[in-house]
Design an enzyme around this catalytic site. Sequence first.
Site, PDB file in Angstrom:
ATOM      1  N   ARG A   1      -3.717  -1.462 -37.324  1.00  0.00           N
ATOM      2  CA  ARG A   1      -3.917  -1.387 -35.883  1.00  0.00           C
ATOM      3  C   ARG A   1      -5.305  -1.903 -35.506  1.00  0.00           C
ATOM      4  O   ARG A   1      -6.194  -1.979 -36.334  1.00  0.00           O
ATOM      5  CB  ARG A   1      -3.787   0.065 -35.387  1.00  0.00           C
ATOM      6  CG  ARG A   1      -2.412   0.672 -35.606  1.00  0.00           C
ATOM      7  CD  ARG A   1      -2.435   2.186 -35.434  1.00  0.00           C
ATOM      8  NE  ARG A   1      -1.129   2.770 -35.689  1.00  0.00           N
ATOM      9  CZ  ARG A   1      -0.672   3.044 -36.920  1.00  0.00           C
ATOM     10  NH1 ARG A   1      -1.427   2.790 -37.970  1.00  0.00           N
ATOM     11  NH2 ARG A   1       0.529   3.559 -37.083  1.00  0.00           N
TER      12      ARG A   1
ATOM     13  N   ASN B   1     -12.665  -0.799 -43.059  1.00  0.00           N
ATOM     14  CA  ASN B   1     -12.469  -0.672 -41.616  1.00  0.00           C
ATOM     15  C   ASN B   1     -11.858   0.668 -41.196  1.00  0.00           C
ATOM     16  O   ASN B   1     -11.958   1.036 -40.026  1.00  0.00           O
ATOM     17  CB  ASN B   1     -11.568  -1.815 -41.132  1.00  0.00           C
ATOM     18  CG  ASN B   1     -11.102  -1.645 -39.708  1.00  0.00           C
ATOM     19  OD1 ASN B   1     -11.835  -1.890 -38.760  1.00  0.00           O
ATOM     20  ND2 ASN B   1      -9.851  -1.191 -39.541  1.00  0.00           N
TER      21      ASN B   1
ATOM     22  N   TYR C   1     -19.588  11.130 -35.293  1.00  0.00           N
ATOM     23  CA  TYR C   1     -19.240   9.722 -35.498  1.00  0.00           C
ATOM     24  C   TYR C   1     -20.499   8.871 -35.609  1.00  0.00           C
ATOM     25  O   TYR C   1     -20.589   7.964 -36.446  1.00  0.00           O
ATOM     26  CB  TYR C   1     -18.360   9.248 -34.334  1.00  0.00           C
ATOM     27  CG  TYR C   1     -17.867   7.824 -34.458  1.00  0.00           C
ATOM     28  CD1 TYR C   1     -16.873   7.489 -35.366  1.00  0.00           C
ATOM     29  CD2 TYR C   1     -18.393   6.813 -33.655  1.00  0.00           C
ATOM     30  CE1 TYR C   1     -16.416   6.183 -35.481  1.00  0.00           C
ATOM     31  CE2 TYR C   1     -17.948   5.510 -33.759  1.00  0.00           C
ATOM     32  CZ  TYR C   1     -16.959   5.203 -34.672  1.00  0.00           C
ATOM     33  OH  TYR C   1     -16.502   3.907 -34.779  1.00  0.00           O
TER      34      TYR C   1
END
Length: 241
Positions: free
Chosen positions: A19, A82, A148
């Site tokens: 995705r 990724n 994050y």
Amino acid sequence: MTVTYDFGGKTAIVTGGSRGIGKAIAVQLMLSGADVWIWDADPLPLDGAHCQTVDVTKAHQIKDALAAVTAEDRRIDIVINNAGYLGSYRGFDAFDPTEWQRIVGVNLMGVFEVTHQVLPIMRKARSGRIVNMGSLAGKEGLPNLAAYSAASAGVIAFTKALSREVSDTDIRVNCVAPGPIDTELIRRLGNDVVNDMINASPLRRLGSADEVAALVLWLCSDASSFNTGAVFDMSGGRARY
């Protein structure tokens, strides 16, 4: 102008490649002739690519998937780390520890796990390209994305350190740090958050996954032979350093 590369005969692994940015990278690598293996915790079929179910936080799953990739004496020429998990958009004190542990697990520890198993293969060949996907959050520290941001900062530091360890080979290790890119991951934050991101960008828009993929392919090519340990912004001018 369309820039093309020839990755014929090259084997590439793209984590989180089903995705968003990962898929765009996988597609462009395939169009450039690479043999692409997608590792994803929830894989979707992609014509022309090998899709494997791999949780990058699970060493045994990586080991099993890698055995399939390296069958028939295949080399590993390209690894794109990724796979990522953004988590909730909220103040750190409102986070459940299990969520920030997952954020750090996928975004940072997953990069460790994959690279730790792939690097010996690249070292044997004394060549390869590793591109770690970081984030603008890792450079600037974004409010409501503390975990994050921390994980992404770790990816940046890891990239710089590892690049120096392998500088005696033709292995190049670089990082791409996107700002907000028009993906489902970002859109799930809601229109108000997305609009704030757009307004904070000098270019007044989100980036596209294909724009990020174009930079990644350049880093994987021979044209980028002198770049290692670098962090490349993809933020539409939003990054301040």
